[in-house]
Write a protein that holds these residues in place. Structure first.
Motif, mmCIF file in Angstrom:
data_model
loop_
_atom_site.group_PDB
_atom_site.id
_atom_site.type_symbol
_atom_site.label_atom_id
_atom_site.label_comp_id
_atom_site.label_asym_id
_atom_site.label_seq_id
_atom_site.Cartn_x
_atom_site.Cartn_y
_atom_site.Cartn_z
ATOM 1 N N PHE A 47 0.724 -1.251 0.151
ATOM 2 C CA PHE A 47 0.046 0.072 0.031
ATOM 3 C C PHE A 47 0.813 1.101 -0.170
ATOM 4 N N ARG A 48 0.183 2.293 -0.629
ATOM 5 C CA ARG A 48 0.914 3.562 -0.306
ATOM 6 C C ARG A 48 -0.101 4.469 0.342
ATOM 7 N N LEU A 49 0.331 4.917 1.437
ATOM 8 C CA LEU A 49 -0.579 5.922 1.990
ATOM 9 C C LEU A 49 0.029 7.441 2.271
ATOM 10 N N THR A 50 -0.708 8.668 1.734
ATOM 11 C CA THR A 50 -0.430 9.867 1.821
ATOM 12 C C THR A 50 -1.282 10.407 2.838
ATOM 13 N N TYR A 51 -0.945 11.083 3.806
ATOM 14 C CA TYR A 51 -1.783 11.391 4.983
ATOM 15 C C TYR A 51 -1.034 12.691 5.689
ATOM 16 N N GLY A 52 -2.048 13.226 6.610
ATOM 17 C CA GLY A 52 -1.642 14.330 7.516
ATOM 18 C C GLY A 52 -1.954 15.639 6.942
ATOM 19 N N THR A 53 -1.452 16.598 7.768
ATOM 20 C CA THR A 53 -1.672 18.045 7.177
ATOM 21 C C THR A 53 -1.053 18.362 5.880
ATOM 22 N N ILE A 59 3.852 6.911 3.504
ATOM 23 C CA ILE A 59 4.190 5.594 3.861
ATOM 24 C C ILE A 59 4.050 4.732 2.696
ATOM 25 N N ASP A 60 5.199 4.127 2.050
ATOM 26 C CA ASP A 60 5.056 3.461 0.550
ATOM 27 C C ASP A 60 5.828 2.238 0.706
ATOM 28 N N THR A 61 5.012 1.093 1.083
ATOM 29 C CA THR A 61 5.584 -0.321 1.007
ATOM 30 C C THR A 61 5.859 -0.896 -0.309
ATOM 31 N N PHE A 62 5.450 -0.185 -1.408
ATOM 32 C CA PHE A 62 5.961 -0.644 -2.668
ATOM 33 C C PHE A 62 7.398 -0.450 -2.813
ATOM 34 N N SER A 63 7.907 0.682 -2.288
ATOM 35 C CA SER A 63 9.341 1.124 -2.427
ATOM 36 C C SER A 63 10.039 1.237 -1.277
ATOM 37 N N ASN A 64 9.423 0.855 0.008
ATOM 38 C CA ASN A 64 9.887 0.818 1.112
ATOM 39 C C ASN A 64 10.374 2.230 1.677
ATOM 40 N N THR A 65 9.706 3.409 1.286
ATOM 41 C CA THR A 65 10.146 4.686 1.702
ATOM 42 C C THR A 65 8.927 5.267 2.578
ATOM 43 N N ILE A 122 -4.882 9.810 1.486
ATOM 44 C CA ILE A 122 -5.021 9.219 0.189
ATOM 45 C C ILE A 122 -4.355 7.542 0.439
ATOM 46 N N TRP A 123 -5.256 6.617 -0.180
ATOM 47 C CA TRP A 123 -4.776 5.270 -0.174
ATOM 48 C C TRP A 123 -4.696 4.724 -1.600
ATOM 49 N N ASN A 124 -3.640 3.926 -1.852
ATOM 50 C CA ASN A 124 -3.490 2.960 -2.928
ATOM 51 C C ASN A 124 -3.236 1.804 -2.412
ATOM 52 N N ILE A 125 -4.033 0.605 -2.584
ATOM 53 C CA ILE A 125 -3.788 -0.625 -1.978
ATOM 54 C C ILE A 125 -3.717 -1.828 -3.157
ATOM 55 N N GLN A 126 -2.809 -2.547 -3.136
ATOM 56 C CA GLN A 126 -2.572 -3.795 -3.708
ATOM 57 C C GLN A 126 -2.652 -4.968 -3.120
ATOM 58 N N MET A 127 -3.412 -6.078 -3.588
ATOM 59 C CA MET A 127 -3.651 -7.314 -3.242
ATOM 60 C C MET A 127 -4.327 -8.340 -4.096
ATOM 61 N N ASP A 128 -3.662 -9.777 -4.271
ATOM 62 C CA ASP A 128 -4.245 -10.451 -5.244
ATOM 63 C C ASP A 128 -4.605 -9.917 -6.682
ATOM 64 N N SER A 133 -7.997 2.605 -4.868
ATOM 65 C CA SER A 133 -7.621 3.836 -4.463
ATOM 66 C C SER A 133 -8.807 4.456 -3.855
ATOM 67 N N ILE A 134 -8.694 5.154 -2.739
ATOM 68 C CA ILE A 134 -9.402 5.998 -1.857
ATOM 69 C C ILE A 134 -8.797 7.129 -1.468
ATOM 70 N N SER A 135 -9.601 8.190 -1.195
ATOM 71 C CA SER A 135 -8.990 9.420 -0.857
ATOM 72 C C SER A 135 -10.016 10.284 0.296
#
Length: 178
Positions: A47-53, A59-65, A122-128, A133-135
């Protein structure tokens, strides 16, 4: 004889109730039952999560950043990966809110609001092999139930992140948003 008949009736009733409960559960008649359930975390779960002010934290688990908002000092990006155990902790939380399903994140009665410091998620999730994508945004009044679940999930994931030793080594944020 009457006792046997009464006992038999009670057993039949109890057995019937058990069967009905099992059937209702199997049919997914619970309002909160997620449509997307996987017993084991898929190999491609990320998943990729963009959040906060201003949406400055990431948080990007695709690229571990990870991007940490330092407020007055800008932002810092770091290579930080969640462990397999942390991902296994996050995955069921996403499944509980049916993150791959149709979430209602807009409040149809929402009026335009002016926020001096907007908050973004903003959420970008991948599985199966599927993606979603949700915001969400700031809400004037009540958050829609699904949007509130997403905010709580983001907070939960952030709590896991801030306990990471590599994250603790990043500079502290200075200042605050008005």
């Amino acid at each position: 004889m009457k006792e046997e008949g009464a006992l038999s009736s009670k057993l039949k009733f109890l057995l019937g109730m058990i069967i009905i409960s099992i059937l209702l559960g199997a049919m997914g008649c619970s309002k909160d039952a997620p449509e997307y359930i996987v017993s084991e975390m898929p190999e491609d779960f990320n998943f990729r999560l963009t959040y906060g002010t201003y949406g400055k934290q990431k948080i990007d688990t695709f690229s571990n950043t990870v991007v940490k908002d330092l407020i007055e000092d800008g932002a810092i990006e770091a290579n930080i990966a969640f462990t397999k155990e942390e991902m296994k902790q996050i995955y069921p939380e996403m499944m509980k809110i049916n993150i791959m399903g149709e979430l209602v994140v807009e409040n149809e009665n929402e009026k335009e609001c002016d926020f001096s410091t907007p908050s973004v998620t903003i959420w970008n999730i991948q599985m199966d092999g599927k993606t979603n994508s949700i915001s969400t945004k700031n809400y004037c009044d009540d958050y829609p139930e699904d949007a509130l679940k997403l905010v709580r999930l983001a907070e939960s994931i952030h709590d896991i992140l801030i306990n990471n030793e590599e994250y603790k080594d990043l500079p502290e944020s200075k200042g605050y948003y008005e």
